[in-house]
Design an enzyme around this catalytic site. Structure first.
Site, short mmCIF file in Angstrom:
data_model
loop_
_atom_site.label_atom_id
_atom_site.label_comp_id
_atom_site.label_asym_id
_atom_site.label_seq_id
_atom_site.Cartn_x
_atom_site.Cartn_y
_atom_site.Cartn_z
N ASN A 1 -0.74 2.65 -4.58
CA ASN A 1 -0.99 1.44 -5.38
C ASN A 1 -2.47 1.20 -5.67
O ASN A 1 -2.82 0.74 -6.75
CB ASN A 1 -0.33 0.22 -4.73
CG ASN A 1 -0.94 -0.14 -3.40
OD1 ASN A 1 -1.29 0.74 -2.63
ND2 ASN A 1 -1.07 -1.41 -3.13
N GLY B 1 2.39 15.15 4.96
CA GLY B 1 2.07 13.95 5.75
C GLY B 1 2.63 14.08 7.16
O GLY B 1 1.94 13.81 8.15
N CYS C 1 -0.33 -4.87 -1.97
CA CYS C 1 0.35 -5.34 -0.76
C CYS C 1 0.05 -6.81 -0.48
O CYS C 1 0.78 -7.46 0.25
CB CYS C 1 -0.07 -4.48 0.42
SG CYS C 1 -1.87 -4.42 0.59
N GLU D 1 -8.08 -2.98 10.07
CA GLU D 1 -9.14 -2.20 9.43
C GLU D 1 -10.30 -3.13 9.12
O GLU D 1 -10.26 -4.31 9.42
CB GLU D 1 -8.59 -1.57 8.15
CG GLU D 1 -7.44 -0.62 8.39
CD GLU D 1 -7.00 0.10 7.13
OE1 GLU D 1 -6.78 -0.57 6.12
OE2 GLU D 1 -6.87 1.34 7.18
P1 NAD Z 1 4.94 5.34 1.39
O1 NAD Z 1 5.13 4.87 2.77
O2 NAD Z 1 6.08 5.90 0.66
O3 NAD Z 1 3.80 6.46 1.31
C1 NAD Z 1 2.49 6.24 1.78
C2 NAD Z 1 1.87 7.58 2.15
O4 NAD Z 1 2.58 8.10 3.26
C3 NAD Z 1 1.95 8.63 1.06
O5 NAD Z 1 0.77 9.41 1.09
C4 NAD Z 1 3.14 9.46 1.48
O6 NAD Z 1 3.10 10.78 1.00
C5 NAD Z 1 3.00 9.43 2.99
N1 NAD Z 1 4.24 9.67 3.74
C6 NAD Z 1 5.52 9.43 3.35
N2 NAD Z 1 6.38 9.80 4.32
C7 NAD Z 1 5.63 10.26 5.36
C8 NAD Z 1 5.94 10.76 6.65
N3 NAD Z 1 7.20 10.87 7.07
N4 NAD Z 1 4.92 11.12 7.46
C9 NAD Z 1 3.64 11.00 7.05
N5 NAD Z 1 3.29 10.55 5.83
C10 NAD Z 1 4.27 10.17 4.99
O7 NAD Z 1 4.31 4.10 0.62
P2 NAD Z 1 3.97 4.00 -0.92
O8 NAD Z 1 5.26 3.84 -1.67
O9 NAD Z 1 3.03 5.08 -1.30
O10 NAD Z 1 3.15 2.64 -0.97
C11 NAD Z 1 3.72 1.38 -1.10
C12 NAD Z 1 3.78 0.68 0.23
O11 NAD Z 1 2.49 0.60 0.80
C13 NAD Z 1 4.25 -0.75 0.11
O12 NAD Z 1 5.15 -1.02 1.15
C14 NAD Z 1 2.99 -1.57 0.30
O13 NAD Z 1 3.16 -2.87 0.79
C15 NAD Z 1 2.26 -0.72 1.28
N6 NAD Z 1 0.84 -1.03 1.29
C16 NAD Z 1 0.33 -1.68 2.36
C17 NAD Z 1 -1.02 -2.02 2.39
C18 NAD Z 1 -1.63 -2.73 3.56
O14 NAD Z 1 -2.84 -2.77 3.64
N7 NAD Z 1 -0.85 -3.28 4.48
C19 NAD Z 1 -1.84 -1.68 1.31
C20 NAD Z 1 -1.27 -1.02 0.23
C21 NAD Z 1 0.07 -0.69 0.22
#
Ligand code: NAD
Length: 482
Positions: free
Chosen positions: A150, A210, A282, A461
């Site tokens: 995002n 990942g 987020c 963070e």
């Molecule tokens: P996601 O969890 O699908 O993916 C995030 C990252 O994790 C990607 O690089 C993905 O390839 C990797 N990933 C996926 N499965 C994995 C695994 N099993 N092991 C290790 N890595 C893995 O999330 P997304 O769809 O990319 O992002 C959206 C989500 O992120 C939303 O839920 C949003 O709220 C959250 N978000 C949180 C914050 C925060 O600061 N709390 C900030 C931005 C986004």
């Protein structure tokens, strides 16, 4: 078609199994580049490079790390326009947003943590009758950084910068959905001659690349931002090895509006906190809770403004609402709008896909959507939609506002609008969230702790919190008085 490459040991590397993944442009729905489908072998290669570089990087003086991080920040800044255009193309976000927010923030992240490298200090405690306890904080070693789609470079750099500033070497993986600016970062690193092996960027799927980073027995810490379900998987893959984990997860943030607030100011900011980046931040306030006495006025004024928001080509400088990030994500958002209707919600505006013309006809566009008539227990108000969709619910008393604000399993951020100072402090204290904004939204001082509670994550963070996460404290007790 451009092929993005892994950046390992200061060199470009193709994926070891020779497999590639298509990368889509959300504005057009077309494939425009490919990224490596990296696996455990590629992660191992990156780990070996990072391990090889660790001793000299960790042992370098903090002003050397300061200079390298500053150079990286300047290299991004010099190419800000190209980075912003790439971010917009890859993610679907308006180029104006990438130019004003995403890329400048990536510049600041490196700049800020460059300085932090020279300012970070550890503590000592005099113990009466004994002597002194002093705490050293050494870098952990090779650490893993995994980021979402995002705010691609913004969040990628938010992890990498403190990890490097603290003296670690890094194996990082950006989202496979938005890999382009991480690739540009590796190009910048190469151009400035960034020390080989210190930063390694491996592209690929979460479940392969990942997962391999999280499971690697020698990668000692994982800093992850992404979805709550993925966070749980990482607890299983990495947490069971007792790795240090920083998990920044999903949110379902309340935006609590009291009748005594500055209405115009609130309205202006609420439009942003609801729909900036197509609602894919987020920190967006997706649950608006408004005091009953001004609910009618607010709903009328808000929906009038939202229905005038134009969804358009993200590459055009005047566009404020671009495309959502992918076809599956668009379908997920639309399915939640259907669910909201099934649950009895009234769509006050939006609620549908937007079809643009020409090259953009297959792009992923959704009209900003406002839904009323749902209570806080329904799935629409409990589950993270992460798109341009907000619900509006009402409250009569401060206690009810707090109860509704806290009615989800998430606890990332919240916004409170009120002119009553005492109430602002009271409600801020009661809301279950790691971050509370009063009469503002998304104001960020990079020194402050950033993160959520409940299902929104573990750890913080930002500032010295991040420097502490990326170092291992050791207490040394010296007896010189007994
Ligand atoms: P996601 O969890 O699908 O993916 C995030 C990252 O994790 C990607 O690089 C993905 O390839 C990797 N990933 C996926 N499965 C994995 C695994 N099993 N092991 C290790 N890595 C893995 O999330 P997304 O769809 O990319 O992002 C959206 C989500 O992120 C939303 O839920 C949003 O709220 C959250 N978000 C949180 C914050 C925060 O600061 N709390 C900030 C931005 C986004």
């Amino acid at each position: 078609m451009e092929r993005i490459l892994n950046y390992i040991d200061g060199k470009w590397c193709e994926p070891s199994e020779g497999k590639w993944i298509d990368n889509y442009q959300p504005a057009t729905g077309k494939v425009y580049s490919q990224i490596p489908d990296s696996g455990a072998d590629d992660v191992e290669k990156a780990y070996q490079a990072a391990r090889g570089a660790f001793k000299s990087w960790a042992g370098s003086k903090s002003n050397i790390r300061f200079k390298w991080l500053l150079k990286l920040s300047q290299a991004i800044e010099k190419n800000l326009e190209a980075y912003a255009a790439a971010e917009s193309k890859d993610n679907g976000k308006p180029v104006s947003l990438a130019t004003a927010v995403d890329i400048p923030r990536a510049v600041s992240n490196f700049e800020f943590f460059a300085a932090a490298a020279t300012q970070f200090a550890s503590e000592s405690h005099y113990t009466e009758g004994l002597g002194i306890n002093y705490t050293t904080r050494r870098p952990i070693g090779v650490v893993g950084c995994i980021s979402p789609w995002n705010l691609p470079l913004y969040l990628f750099s938010w992890k990498i910068a403190p990890a490097l500033a603290a003296g670690n070497t890094v194996v990082a993986k950006p989202s496979e959905i938005t890999p382009m600016t991480a690739y540009l970062l590796s190009k910048s690193a190469m151009e400035i001659g960034f020390p080989a092996g210190v930063l390694n960027i491996v592209h690929g799927l979460g479940a392969r690349a990942g997962d391999a980073i999280c499971r690697h027995p020698k990668i000692k810490a994982i800093s992850f931002t992404g979805g709550t379900e993925t966070g749980k998987r990482i607890v299983e893959s990495a947490g069971t090895q007792f790795k240090k984990l920083s998990l920044e997860l999903g949110g379902k943030n309340p935006n609590v509006i009291f009748a005594d607030c500055d209405f115009d100011d609130m309205l202006k900011v609420t439009l942003r906190s609801s729909f900036a980046n197509q609602g894919q931040i987020c920190l967006c306030g997706s649950r608006i809770l408004v005091e009953e006495s001004i609910a009618e006025k607010f709903i009328a004024a808000f929906t009038e403004k939202v229905s005038k928001m134009k969804v358009g080509d993200p590459a055009k400088p005047e566009t404020k609402m671009g495309a959502v990030v992918s076809k599956p994500h668009m379908e997920k958002i639309l399915s939640y709008i259907d669910l909201a209707k099934e649950e009895g919600g009234k769509v006050k505006c939006g609620g549908h896909q937007v079809k643009l013309e020409g090259d953009l006809a297959e792009g992923y566009y959704i009209a900003p959507t406002v839904i009323t008539g749902l209570d806080q227990t329904c799935r629409t108000n409990q589950e993270e939609i992460f798109g341009p969709v907000v619900t509006i619910d009402t409250f009569k008393t401060e206690a009810e506002a707090i109860e509704k604000a806290n009615a989800t399993t998430y606890g990332l951020a919240s916004t409170i609008w009120t002119a009553n100072l005492k109430r602002a402090h009271r409600v801020a204290g009661e809301i279950e969230a790691g971050i509370v904004w009063v009469n503002c939204w998304l104001e960020r001082d990079l020194r402050t702790p950033f993160g959520g509670i409940k299902s929104s994550g573990v750890g913080r963070e930002g500032g010295f919190e991040a420097m502490k996460f990326f170092t291992e404290p050791k207490n040394i007790c010296i007896n010189y008085e007994s």
